[in-house]
Design a protein around this motif. Structure first.
Motif, PDB file in Angstrom:
ATOM      1  N   LEU A  53     -27.811  -2.023  39.482  1.00 54.08           N
ATOM      2  CA  LEU A  53     -26.785  -2.704  38.697  1.00 54.08           C
ATOM      3  C   LEU A  53     -27.092  -4.194  38.625  1.00 54.08           C
ATOM      4  O   LEU A  53     -27.018  -4.804  37.554  1.00 54.08           O
ATOM      5  CB  LEU A  53     -25.412  -2.468  39.336  1.00 54.08           C
ATOM      6  N   MET A  54     -27.473  -4.784  39.773  1.00 51.92           N
ATOM      7  CA  MET A  54     -27.832  -6.201  39.783  1.00 51.92           C
ATOM      8  C   MET A  54     -28.986  -6.448  38.814  1.00 51.92           C
ATOM      9  O   MET A  54     -29.032  -7.464  38.129  1.00 51.92           O
ATOM     10  CB  MET A  54     -28.258  -6.638  41.196  1.00 51.92           C
ATOM     11  N   THR A  88     -29.748  -4.719  36.098  1.00 52.54           N
ATOM     12  CA  THR A  88     -29.298  -4.643  34.698  1.00 52.54           C
ATOM     13  C   THR A  88     -28.535  -5.896  34.298  1.00 52.54           C
ATOM     14  O   THR A  88     -28.508  -6.264  33.135  1.00 52.54           O
ATOM     15  CB  THR A  88     -28.368  -3.437  34.481  1.00 52.54           C
ATOM     16  N   TYR A  89     -27.906  -6.576  35.302  1.00 53.70           N
ATOM     17  CA  TYR A  89     -27.258  -7.842  35.004  1.00 53.70           C
ATOM     18  C   TYR A  89     -28.281  -8.951  34.794  1.00 53.70           C
ATOM     19  O   TYR A  89     -27.919 -10.075  34.473  1.00 53.70           O
ATOM     20  CB  TYR A  89     -26.345  -8.270  36.154  1.00 53.70           C
ATOM     21  N   ALA A 105     -30.018 -10.208  37.296  1.00 53.51           N
ATOM     22  CA  ALA A 105     -29.880 -11.124  38.417  1.00 53.51           C
ATOM     23  C   ALA A 105     -31.235 -11.401  39.046  1.00 53.51           C
ATOM     24  O   ALA A 105     -32.067 -10.499  39.146  1.00 53.51           O
ATOM     25  CB  ALA A 105     -28.944 -10.526  39.469  1.00 53.51           C
ATOM     26  N   GLN A 138     -30.061 -14.399  43.479  1.00 53.12           N
ATOM     27  CA  GLN A 138     -28.680 -14.005  43.175  1.00 53.12           C
ATOM     28  C   GLN A 138     -28.337 -12.669  43.829  1.00 53.12           C
ATOM     29  O   GLN A 138     -27.241 -12.483  44.344  1.00 53.12           O
ATOM     30  CB  GLN A 138     -28.490 -13.922  41.664  1.00 53.12           C
TER      31      GLN A 138
END
Lengths: 288, 289
Positions: free
Chosen positions: A187-188, A190-191, A193, A197
């Motif tokens: 998920l990180m 796909t953001y 990041a 971060q």
């Protein structure tokens, strides 16, 4: 609450009773010997009373230790060399300094290990293996060697404490920083990041419970390190020095009171870390 | 001061680090390749540390009373095996092993004795947990007073240090068997002792071995530190404290090497026994193949 407190109270009461019995049995031979030398008969009641009031008993009775602790903490001035608060503070300060150094270094190394595969593969096995080595055995050497270089006082002892508290933190934090599962890391990603971060927003928060668990172990180890670090300096100051001086001069009551002071210190340090744990987790919304 | 040696050591370190970084990126096929890689990388790292240590102490002329180079320690180790063996026998074979067996054994028996009394368990567990976190090492001077200078006093310290972790873990382990499994034993008409030996002790084994592993390190530390409070003129702790006093630092390092080897070997033996006994446990099961 009562259901939990009652068994603990029973066990503690049993320990106290056993302790008194032990004090009577272990101290009785000396009293009998004294009575025989004086050529006097000694009644059983008198014998038992005497065994609990010796100045250098084999095993001091609990109330003797309690009185000694009271005398050396509340009644003595804090600056006095005979005050347990004075010695406890010296041990506590090197414990805390060492604990802080060890925890920070441990966290930094764990972050390095999690982010660099070469580091993980080469350092991690040694970190685990070093747990099996009796590190405390090096303590006197570190003290003496650092003294020879001109470093004395707080820092050498703190270094031993740091060394001991370092390993639990590394192992716990590596586990904690890798605890987010693949789904969350994805998920990180796909953001979009960055690794920094991801570290600050995902890995660090999810490692906090692990950090506190290992800090509880580390603070206890750190205190042991500080006490052992005080032994080779020749009994100058600190709880370890009180233990050593007591054993040189046969002052058993002094040894026991230093021991209880150390135990109280350890218990309150662990309790403090536990309290911080609860507060932080509640503020982070992770309390269960 | 010869900078060549220092630079050479640092160069070796950088080269080895690059090699490790390269090795870590490889993904060998098959379990054997992965295993070899997992051994090679830490081994290279260990050798690098030794080379760095040797290079800096020799190159920067660090006084040997502060930090002798590893080659000197190895020389001293080889030259004084007699002394080291005598110390090892005194401290490890007598104080540590006997104390460890007595401490862990009595804790195990105590745990079984209080198994039928939940009241005692509820009382002993918090107390045991608390005592496990205390600096028990402090009782060393008391034990030296009670049991004299020779190894029994050190064994006594080891007994106390290993007792509580083993007790707490065994009591927790005995509660590890699930209610379904206990019910099954019940439907078989198994007695208390049959349930204990056939179900609950095997289920408790991982917990017990966990305690045995923790205690193997504690036992060695306890015995060595207890020797700082008074010993006959033999023993690892005695050698370390007098060696430091006489600035005989290379002998101290040799003794520390013995302690490290003994500690790791002791731990390794416990792990091997654990693998043999708890072969059914998920954490062990995958590793044999």
């Amino acid at each position: 609450m009562i259901a939990r407190a009652l068994p603990v109270a029973t066990v503690i009461a049993a320990i106290l009773v056993l302790w008194y019995l032990g004090a009577v049995i272990l101290n009785a031979p000396w009293e009998r010997d004294q009575a025989q030398r004086a050529g006097a008969e000694i009644s059983t009641a008198q014998l038992i009373a005497n065994t609990m009031a010796q100045t250098r008993p084999v095993l001091p009775a609990p109330h003797q230790v309690a009185v000694e602790i009271w005398n050396t903490t509340v009644l003595k001035k804090i600056t006095s060399k005979r005050s347990l608060v004075f010695h406890g503070w010296i041990t506590l300060s090197s414990t805390l300094l060492g604990f802080a150094i060890g925890t920070v270094m441990g966290i930094l190394l764990a972050v390095g290990i999690v982010h660099d595969r070469a580091m993980e593969m080469s350092v991690m096995p040694w970190v685990v293996a070093s747990q099996t080595i009796p590190i405390l055995a090096i303590a006197p050497m570190i003290i003496v060697v650092l003294n020879a270089v001109g470093l004395s006082g707080l820092l050498p002892k703190a270094l031993i404490s740091a060394y001991l508290s370092f390993f639990p933190v590394v192992v716990g934090m590596v586990k904690g920083l890798t605890s987010p599962d693949a789904l969350q890391l994805d998920l990180m990603r796909t953001y979009g990041a960055s690794r920094r971060q991801a570290l600050w927003k995902l890995r660090w928060p999810s490692s906090v419970p692990y950090l506190f668990t290992s800090m509880k172990v580390a603070v206890a180890a750190s205190l042991v390190g500080a006490i052992v670090g005080e032994l080779p300096t020749g009994a100058v100051a600190g709880l370890g020095a009180r233990l050593l001086a007591g054993s040189y001069y046969g002052q058993t009551i002094q040894i026991w009171s230093a021991l209880f002071a150390a135990a109280a210190l350890a218990a309150s340090l662990v309790a403090l870390v536990g309290l911080a744990n609860r507060i932080v987790l509640r503020r982070m919304g992770m309390a269960r | 001061m010869s900078w060549g040696v220092v630079l050479g050591a640092i160069g070796f370190w950088l080269a080895a680090w690059a090699l490790n970084a390269w090795l870590a990126r490889q993904t060998p096929k098959g379990a054997a390749g992965r295993r070899a890689l997992g051994l090679a990388v830490p081994a290279i790292f260990g050798v690098t540390l030794l080379v760095l240590w040797e290079g800096i102490t020799r190159g920067a002329n660090v006084p040997t009373v502060l930090l002798p180079p590893p080659s000197m320690i190895a020389e001293r180790f080889a030259a004084s095996t007699g002394i080291l063996w005598a110390d090892f026998k005194q401290t490890f074979l007598q104080a540590v092993l006997i104390g460890y067996a007595m401490g862990c054994g009595s804790a195990f028996l105590t745990a079984i004795a209080i198994d039928r009394s939940p009241f005692l368990q509820r009382g002993l567990l918090p107390v045991g947990n608390l005592i496990s976190a205390l600096p028990i090492i402090g009782i060393a001077p008391i034990m030296v007073m009670w049991f004299g200078f020779d190894w029994p006093s050190k064994a006594a310290v080891v007994v106390v240090m290993t007792f509580f972790p083993t007790l707490v873990n065994t009591v927790q382990g005995l509660q590890a068997a699930e209610a379904m499994q206990r019910d099954l034993m019940h439907t078989y008409g198994a007695s208390y002792w049959q349930t204990l030996f056939k179900l609950r002790l095997p289920a408790a084994a991982p917990f017990i071995f966990n305690a045995l592993k923790i205690c193997s390190t504690l036992a060695l530390i306890g015995a060595i530190v207890a020797e700082f409070f008074g010993t006959p003129i033999v023993g690892m702790g005695f050698r370390i404290s007098t060696g430091v006093g006489r600035m005989d630092i290379d002998l101290v390092w040799a003794e520390i090497a013995v302690a490290a080897l003994a500690g790791s070997a002791f731990y390794g033996v416990v792990v091997l026994i654990e693998r043999a006994v708890t072969f059914w446990h998920p954490s062990v099961r995958g590793q044999g193949s």
